[in-house]
Write an enzyme that holds these catalytic residues in place. Structure first.
Site, short mmCIF file in Angstrom:
data_model
loop_
_atom_site.label_atom_id
_atom_site.label_comp_id
_atom_site.label_asym_id
_atom_site.label_seq_id
_atom_site.Cartn_x
_atom_site.Cartn_y
_atom_site.Cartn_z
N ARG A 20 -3.54 6.74 14.92
CA ARG A 20 -4.26 7.28 13.77
C ARG A 20 -3.45 8.43 13.16
O ARG A 20 -3.39 8.61 11.97
CB ARG A 20 -5.67 7.78 14.16
CG ARG A 20 -6.36 8.48 13.01
CD ARG A 20 -7.87 8.75 13.18
NE ARG A 20 -8.35 8.76 14.52
CZ ARG A 20 -8.25 9.81 15.37
NH1 ARG A 20 -7.67 10.93 14.98
NH2 ARG A 20 -8.70 9.72 16.59
N TYR A 56 -11.78 4.41 -13.80
CA TYR A 56 -12.11 3.34 -12.85
C TYR A 56 -13.54 3.52 -12.34
O TYR A 56 -13.93 4.62 -11.93
CB TYR A 56 -11.11 3.39 -11.70
CG TYR A 56 -11.35 2.35 -10.63
CD1 TYR A 56 -11.19 1.01 -10.92
CD2 TYR A 56 -11.73 2.72 -9.36
CE1 TYR A 56 -11.43 0.05 -9.94
CE2 TYR A 56 -11.96 1.77 -8.38
CZ TYR A 56 -11.80 0.43 -8.68
OH TYR A 56 -12.03 -0.51 -7.71
N ASP A 66 -4.50 9.84 -11.43
CA ASP A 66 -4.54 8.48 -10.89
C ASP A 66 -3.50 7.68 -11.67
O ASP A 66 -3.70 7.37 -12.84
CB ASP A 66 -5.95 7.90 -11.06
CG ASP A 66 -6.10 6.50 -10.46
OD1 ASP A 66 -5.08 5.81 -10.30
OD2 ASP A 66 -7.24 6.11 -10.17
N LYS A 81 -2.58 -2.43 -6.16
CA LYS A 81 -2.24 -2.98 -7.48
C LYS A 81 -0.72 -3.17 -7.60
O LYS A 81 -0.16 -3.96 -6.86
CB LYS A 81 -2.82 -2.08 -8.57
CG LYS A 81 -4.24 -1.57 -8.28
CD LYS A 81 -5.29 -2.69 -8.24
CE LYS A 81 -6.63 -2.21 -7.68
NZ LYS A 81 -7.23 -1.05 -8.31
C1 LIG Z 1 -8.29 -0.20 -7.95
C2 LIG Z 1 -8.26 1.18 -8.44
C3 LIG Z 1 -8.66 2.26 -7.65
C4 LIG Z 1 -9.24 2.06 -6.26
O1 LIG Z 1 -8.31 1.55 -5.36
P1 LIG Z 1 -8.70 0.63 -4.09
O2 LIG Z 1 -7.39 0.41 -3.44
O3 LIG Z 1 -9.37 -0.58 -4.61
O4 LIG Z 1 -9.64 1.47 -3.27
C5 LIG Z 1 -8.57 3.53 -8.18
N1 LIG Z 1 -8.11 3.73 -9.43
C6 LIG Z 1 -7.71 2.73 -10.22
C7 LIG Z 1 -7.21 3.03 -11.58
C8 LIG Z 1 -7.78 1.42 -9.77
O5 LIG Z 1 -7.41 0.42 -10.58
#
Ligand SMILES: *Cc1c(COP(=O)(O)O)cnc(C)c1O
Length: 383
Positions: free
Chosen positions: A46, A98, A172, A197
């Site tokens: 961890r 998001y 983000d 992504k």
């Molecule tokens: C998908 C996404 C998230 C969340 O990420 P996960 O890996 O699904 O928890 C946060 N911000 C944006 C812009 C996203 O597209």
């Protein structure tokens, strides 16, 4: 090192025990100690895992940061940022973001006395007016999801830091990927990625990361990574590392394809509006041109027949574009934000930012652009 070299080499050296060129998947929960407290820097998985360490070092380099800290998902990474706050602290967030980020702020952290206000971060006067002595965190997302609005990261950081340099600015950067945009260079303190992504890029993993440029912040996040335990497994770290090796190639092709798709849609009689920062008339075009390498692989569009029924026909009429949540993979995806990714945002709130019932979002993949265009054209015929 330039970006294309970093994705292959930064923080990555052949495995010291065997010479394996590819970072091994250290599928272990613990590590043997020679004597109590005498170990090779790894005690329990961890806390540390060598596959994860390589990924973290690589990601830090891609965002021009000093440290990256990985989590089991993008939202787990965001959870760690929000956990640095105390009851009574306030978050100022972009109002176009998001859905899961909105949900985490509203439905989880408000219970613990951490309140979020959602504003147009792109308007400096609005931002200045909204900042108060309790504001501790600015939450920015650009380009935004799914409206593809562009925020000026440098301008936001300047306004905020002039008023209080201790306020944390977190960006983000999921939609842009580290190849297109590096917020730390523009004054941000923390960059968040859903590596699920573009970074992973093959729709085969869920993983999140924070990147910072100072040790104090890094230590705060390492503490939370270990204390809370929302860590990614070594197999997912390996897949992310594998995906990163082609990040620049994939995103480059995606951007080229997106430009062609956006142009086609803009000239289509059944399409009322196309949201794409590459268009000169897009409100954020000049900023995008300055702060991004290209305009990204996301395109949203609205229909002349402004109804959920019309959107449904297009959504179920494509063959190459798969109807699915998520984005950033090699395959093209089509989605309906109002009923899918953004269903947790109240309708009136959605409509305020232009997120109508007929809005369709595309994540453009790396297929042949002509095939993608033909697929969309034949789906639009179904309306
Ligand atoms: C998908 C996404 C998230 C969340 O990420 P996960 O890996 O699904 O928890 C946060 N911000 C944006 C812009 C996203 O597209």
């Amino acid at each position: 090192m330039k970006f294309a070299t970093k994705v292959i080499h930064a923080g990555i050296t052949p495995d010291p025990s065997t010479g394996a060129v590819m970072t091994p998947i250290y599928q272990t929960s613990t590590y043997v100690q020679e004597a109590p407290g005498k170990h090779k820097g790894y005690e329990y998985a961890r806390t540390q895992n060598p596959t994860r360490t390589v990924l973290e070092n690589n990601l830090a380099a891609l965002e021009n940061g000093t440290h990256a800290i990985c989590f089991s998902s993008g939202l787990a990474a965001m959870d760690a940022v929000l956990k640095t706050l105390n009851p009574g602290d306030e978050i100022l967030s972009t109002n176009d973001l998001y859905g899961g980020s909105y949900r985490l702020m509203r439905r989880v952290f408000e219970k613990y006395g951490i309140v979020s206000t959602f504003i147009d971060l792109g308007n400096p006067a609005t931002l200045k007016a909204a900042l108060n002595e309790n504001t501790k965190l600015i939450w920015a997302e650009t380009p935004t999801n799914p409206m593809l609005n562009v925020l000026d990261i440098q301008a936001i950081c300047e306004v905020v830091k002039n008023i209080d340099p201790l306020i944390t600015v977190c960006v983000d950067n999921t939609f842009a990927s580290p190849y297109l945009q590096n917020p730390l260079d523009l004054g941000a303190d923390v960059v968040l990625h859903s590596a699920t992504k573009y970074i992973g890029g093959h729709s085969d993993l869920v993983l999140g990361a924070l990147v910072v440029k100072d040790e104090a912040r890094a230590n705060e996040f390492y503490f939370l990574q270990n204390a809370v335990g929302a860590i990614p497994g070594p197999q997912d770290c390996f897949l992310a590392l594998r995906g990163i090796k082609t990040l620049h190639l994939r995103v480059e092709r995606t951007c080229q394809n997106a430009e062609r798709v956006a142009e086609t849609l803009a000239n289509h009689p059944k399409v009322s509006k196309v949201y794409y920062p590459g268009f000169e008339h897009h409100a954020g075009h000049a900023i995008a041109k300055r702060q991004m390498r290209h305009f990204g692989g996301m395109v949203s569009f609205d229909l002349v027949a402004d109804s959920f029924e019309a959107a449904e026909k297009v959504l179920s009429g494509t063959h190459l574009f798969s109807l699915a949540e998520s984005l950033g993979g090699v395959e093209s995806l089509i989605g309906h934000p109002a009923s899918m990714t953004h269903a947790s945002i109240p309708r009136e709130q959605r409509l305020k930012v232009g997120l109508t019932d007929s809005l369709i979002r595309l994540s453009i993949g790396v297929e042949d652009a002509d095939d993608l265009i033909d697929d969309l054209k034949s789906a639009l015929e179904k309306i």
